[in-house]
Design a protein around this motif. Structure first.
Motif, PDB file in Angstrom:
ATOM      1  N   VAL A 149      46.675  40.260  36.190  1.00 21.02           N
ATOM      2  CA  VAL A 149      46.188  41.025  36.927  1.00 21.02           C
ATOM      3  C   VAL A 149      45.745  40.775  38.536  1.00 21.02           C
ATOM      4  O   VAL A 149      45.774  41.077  39.470  1.00 21.02           O
ATOM      5  N   LYS A 150      45.486  39.130  38.380  1.00 24.59           N
ATOM      6  CA  LYS A 150      45.136  38.448  39.814  1.00 24.59           C
ATOM      7  C   LYS A 150      46.515  37.941  40.467  1.00 24.59           C
ATOM      8  O   LYS A 150      46.421  37.235  41.454  1.00 24.59           O
ATOM      9  N   ALA A 161      42.793  28.830  46.201  1.00 23.05           N
ATOM     10  CA  ALA A 161      43.764  28.795  45.085  1.00 23.05           C
ATOM     11  C   ALA A 161      44.375  30.372  44.831  1.00 23.05           C
ATOM     12  O   ALA A 161      43.544  31.329  44.909  1.00 23.05           O
ATOM     13  N   ARG A 162      45.549  30.217  44.323  1.00 26.24           N
ATOM     14  CA  ARG A 162      46.217  31.490  44.050  1.00 26.24           C
ATOM     15  C   ARG A 162      46.921  31.331  42.680  1.00 26.24           C
ATOM     16  O   ARG A 162      47.453  30.256  42.363  1.00 26.24           O
ATOM     17  N   PHE A 163      47.132  32.419  41.739  1.00 28.25           N
ATOM     18  CA  PHE A 163      48.062  32.406  40.615  1.00 28.25           C
ATOM     19  C   PHE A 163      49.797  32.251  41.175  1.00 28.25           C
ATOM     20  O   PHE A 163      49.767  33.386  41.905  1.00 28.25           O
ATOM     21  N   LYS A 188      43.759  35.005  47.345  1.00 29.32           N
ATOM     22  CA  LYS A 188      42.881  33.958  46.822  1.00 29.32           C
ATOM     23  C   LYS A 188      42.172  34.442  45.389  1.00 29.32           C
ATOM     24  O   LYS A 188      41.699  35.623  45.164  1.00 29.32           O
ATOM     25  N   VAL A 189      41.887  33.560  44.584  1.00 30.64           N
ATOM     26  CA  VAL A 189      41.277  33.949  43.353  1.00 30.64           C
ATOM     27  C   VAL A 189      39.827  33.090  43.372  1.00 30.64           C
ATOM     28  O   VAL A 189      39.907  31.787  43.832  1.00 30.64           O
ATOM     29  N   ASP A 190      39.173  33.676  42.650  1.00 25.31           N
ATOM     30  CA  ASP A 190      37.572  33.189  42.345  1.00 25.31           C
ATOM     31  C   ASP A 190      38.007  31.740  41.804  1.00 25.31           C
ATOM     32  O   ASP A 190      38.631  31.654  40.813  1.00 25.31           O
TER      33      ASP A 190
END
Length: 117
Positions: A87-88, A35-37, A93-95
């Motif tokens: 920030v992300k 997943a990503r923002f 990939k995001v946690d």
């Protein structure tokens, strides 16, 4: 002035739809750990911030009662959401935990808006 307030409420709803919709479309990817923002999530959060501040100002200008505690809690949640997404935003990939936190805080923000009277 009421038309302007309703216009900003509509734009505020579009912002929350963009933020939550971006989260919901990434849920399968969240399960896979990819997943990503999305830009829609960032733009939705920014839209919510700008329209929310405008709504408070317009309501105060008309001497409507504004629950400052509710607005403060919603603003605090939105700042956390906006900070995490900003920030992300460029990471591939995001946690899972961080991504899930954004979805949870967004949902909590919606329920505060609807249920806190």
């Amino acid at each position: 002035m009421d038309v302007l307030i309703h216009l900003f409420v509509g734009l505020h709803i579009i912002g929350i739809a963009s933020l939550l919709g971006g989260f919901l479309t990434q849920m399968k990817a969240m399960g896979e750990g990819t997943a990503r923002f999305t830009p829609a999530m960032l733009h939705g959060a920014l839209t919510m911030l700008v329209t929310g501040v405008a709504l408070v100002g317009l309501n105060e200008a008309q001497d409507h009662s504004v629950n400052h505690m509710k607005i403060g809690v919603k603003l605090a949640l939105l700042i956390v959401i906006l900070g995490l997404v900003y920030v992300k935003r460029d990471e591939e990939k995001v946690d899972k935990g961080m991504f899930g936190l954004v979805g949870l805080l967004t949902t909590v923000n919606i329920f505060i808006a609807v249920l806190w009277t």
